[in-house]
Design an enzyme around this catalytic site. Structure first.
Site, PDB file in Angstrom:
ATOM      1  CB  SER A 237      -0.935  -0.062   1.210  1.00 36.24           C
ATOM      2  OG  SER A 237      -2.002   0.819   1.096  1.00 36.24           O
ATOM      3  CG  ASP A 463      -6.394  -2.953  -3.337  1.00 33.10           C
ATOM      4  OD1 ASP A 463      -6.932  -2.134  -2.568  1.00 33.10           O
ATOM      5  OD2 ASP A 463      -5.243  -3.393  -3.153  1.00 33.10           O
ATOM      6  CG  HIS A 491      -5.469  -2.690   0.752  1.00 28.86           C
ATOM      7  ND1 HIS A 491      -5.012  -2.203  -0.449  1.00 28.86           N
ATOM      8  CD2 HIS A 491      -4.787  -2.024   1.721  1.00 28.86           C
ATOM      9  CE1 HIS A 491      -4.101  -1.271  -0.209  1.00 28.86           C
ATOM     10  NE2 HIS A 491      -3.940  -1.155   1.092  1.00 28.86           N
TER      11      HIS A 491
END
Length: 521
Positions: A237, A463, A491
């Protein structure tokens, strides 16, 4: 960068981009036990600097690259250390700060260290390695590497951004603003201004230096003090943004780098917000479709009608906030935060179904618990991290944000078109940094990487926090990179997907075998 709740923000503080929170939540909700079967040395050790690594240190930073780091036993079965870095890289002879790092020693024939960042910005890599090293990583990776988690500057144990007491955080989350009115918007601005002043007073001068470029420079010092000539790195991320920033600054020092749940460094904050709004709308539809196929789903009819039932429920809570069993009032923003948190991992969807079923009969306590998990609030009322404050502080330095009222109102309309369910709650992000004491130090731009080591980028089709198209964009910008795409929900992918993703990433990390580009599975 995850969309995460920010203090005293009515709508746009609901979302945040950290993989660690999603993984931790899934573990909690699935009742997973985090057990590491490896035998770890608990003896203190001192890492003496490798002269060849010190010789390649940037001018003026030799004292940081040559420091001797003492790794001491900690957290029952790990080793911990403090690493000194300059507070301001433009003045390396000035004040310093310490970064907290935790190491899970290799369980086999060690080839190096793998530094890990779980996202955020604001998530703790220290906690991630401590909690997930024994379950998240394959045995070949555990054998090959010391896993090193660290709290980036501004996060938790590393010169943390400090702003409010736990009681003040509860009160800020419970506030309600009518941002459609000038008076409501002004009230939100005033509260954010007051919080910014608290952050500046309680955090001190380091608040001006917790930008991602500074953290990337810290990452190279961390590489040096674990005596690796190349950085082996796994970033999730926001951690992909940190990793790609590092690759642009230190291309010759990149080793084996995996960037999962990629953030596109070229897009503006407004483009990022719109991308997330669309992706979360897609995610809620995927959840509703799945729920409707399960026995006991509280929704009914088609996917469209099920989503509309959720919108109606949100509107009802907005009109009349509910009271949870613990006596706390749940407003619409807190309710939406609880709704969004389980969308980070489809393993958490059953918990969302349970919370929705209760909420539709009037009990919002479980939805509040989900919101609290997303905000790192424990059941006893204490907040276990400063991730909310770090998230905002880092973003205010990394992104210019438009706080013009007319521009934010126009953005709200676009967001509501992009995401009829959530767009309303993504708006007015510009108020977060309008009165921040330090101006942004970066303008979004494509990343440039000219190193010889291929980088692996991973995207997930479902996602919600880092839309899959951002991974393709980052792979293109890096040039010397390969793209893996997981056809899944939630995610990030590595550590929770399938063998089609896990096996090639493990082979790349352990043996350097680069996966086939544009693999989709």
């Amino acid at each position: 960068m995850t969309a995460r709740p920010l203090p005293a923000r009515p709508r746009s503080w609901v979302i945040g981009m950290r993989a660690a929170g999603a993984m931790a939540l899934a573990m909690v909700l699935a009742s997973c036990t985090l057990i590491d079967g490896g035998n770890r040395s608990q003896e203190a050790s001192t890492a003496k600097a490798d002269p060849s690594i010190v010789a390649s240190a940037p001018s003026g930073l030799e004292q940081f690259y040559s420091q001797e780091v003492v790794w001491e036993s900690c957290e029952s079965e790990f080793q911990c250390a403090k690493v000194k870095v300059p507070m301001d890289y433009d003045k390396p002879e000035g004040d310093t700060i310490e970064l907290a790092a935790l190491r899970a020693p290799s369980t086999g024939n060690k080839t190096g260290s793998l530094l890990v960042n779980p996202g955020g910005p604001g998530a703790s890599g220290y906690d991630f390695v401590k909690d997930a090293s024994g379950t998240h990583f394959s045995q070949p990776v555990r054998d090959a590497y010391d896993l090193v988690g660290f709290d980036p500057r501004g996060v938790k144990r590393s010169a943390p951004v400090t702003c409010m007491t736990d009681a003040e955080r509860d009160a800020a989350r419970a506030k309600i603003y009518d941002l459609d009115t000038d008076a409501g918007l002004e009230a939100a601005r005033a509260d954010n201004k007051a919080i910014a002043a608290q952050c500046a007073e309680q955090t001190g001068p380091v608040l001006a230096h917790i930008d991602t470029v500074s953290s990337a420079k810290d990452l190279d010092i961390l590489r040096a003090v674990v005596n690796d000539t190349k950085l082996n790195y796994l970033g999730y991320s926001y951690g992909t943004f940190l990793g790609s920033t590092y690759a642009s600054l230190f291309p010759d020092n990149v080793g084996r780098m995996v960037l999962d749940g990629a953030l596109d460094p070229s897009i503006s904050n407004e483009e990022l917000t719109r991308g997330q709004a669309r992706a979360f709308e897609k995610a809620i539809r995927a959840y509703v479709a799945s729920c409707l196929e399960q026995d006991g789903c509280p929704l009914s009819g088609t996917v469209d009608s099920g989503v509309q039932q959720l919108r109606d429920l949100i509107a009802a809570v907005e009109q009349t906030p509910r009271t949870a069993k613990d006596g706390r009032v749940v407003n619409a923003t807190m309710f939406v935060s609880g709704l969004i948190t389980p969308l980070y991992n489809d393993q958490s969807w059953p918990a969302l179904t349970q919370a929705l079923e209760a909420a539709m009969t009037g009990d919002v306590s479980l939805m509040l618990r989900l919101a609290d998990l997303g905000a790192d609030r424990a059941a006893n009322g204490t907040y276990t991290s400063n991730s909310t404050f770090a998230f905002n502080a880092i973003n205010c330095l990394d992104y210019p944000m438009d706080s013009d009222t007319a521009a934010m109102r126009a953005e709200q309309q676009r967001l509501m078109q992009d995401s009829p369910t959530f767009g309303y709650f993504f708006a007015y992000g510009g108020t977060n940094c309008a009165d921040w004491p330090h101006k942004n130090t970066r303008t979004p731009a494509p990343v440039e990487y000219k190193g010889d080591s291929p980088i692996v980028v991973i995207g997930t089709t479902g996602d919600p926090a880092t839309p899959v198209e951002w991974a393709a964009s980052l792979r293109k910008q890096l040039g010397n990179a390969t793209l893996l795409t997981w056809e899944g929900e939630g995610h990030t992918a590595y550590g929770r997907s399938n063998s089609c993703i896990e096996d090639p990433v493990d082979s790349y990390l352990v043996s350097g075998q680069v996966p086939a580009d544009n693999t989709v599975c």
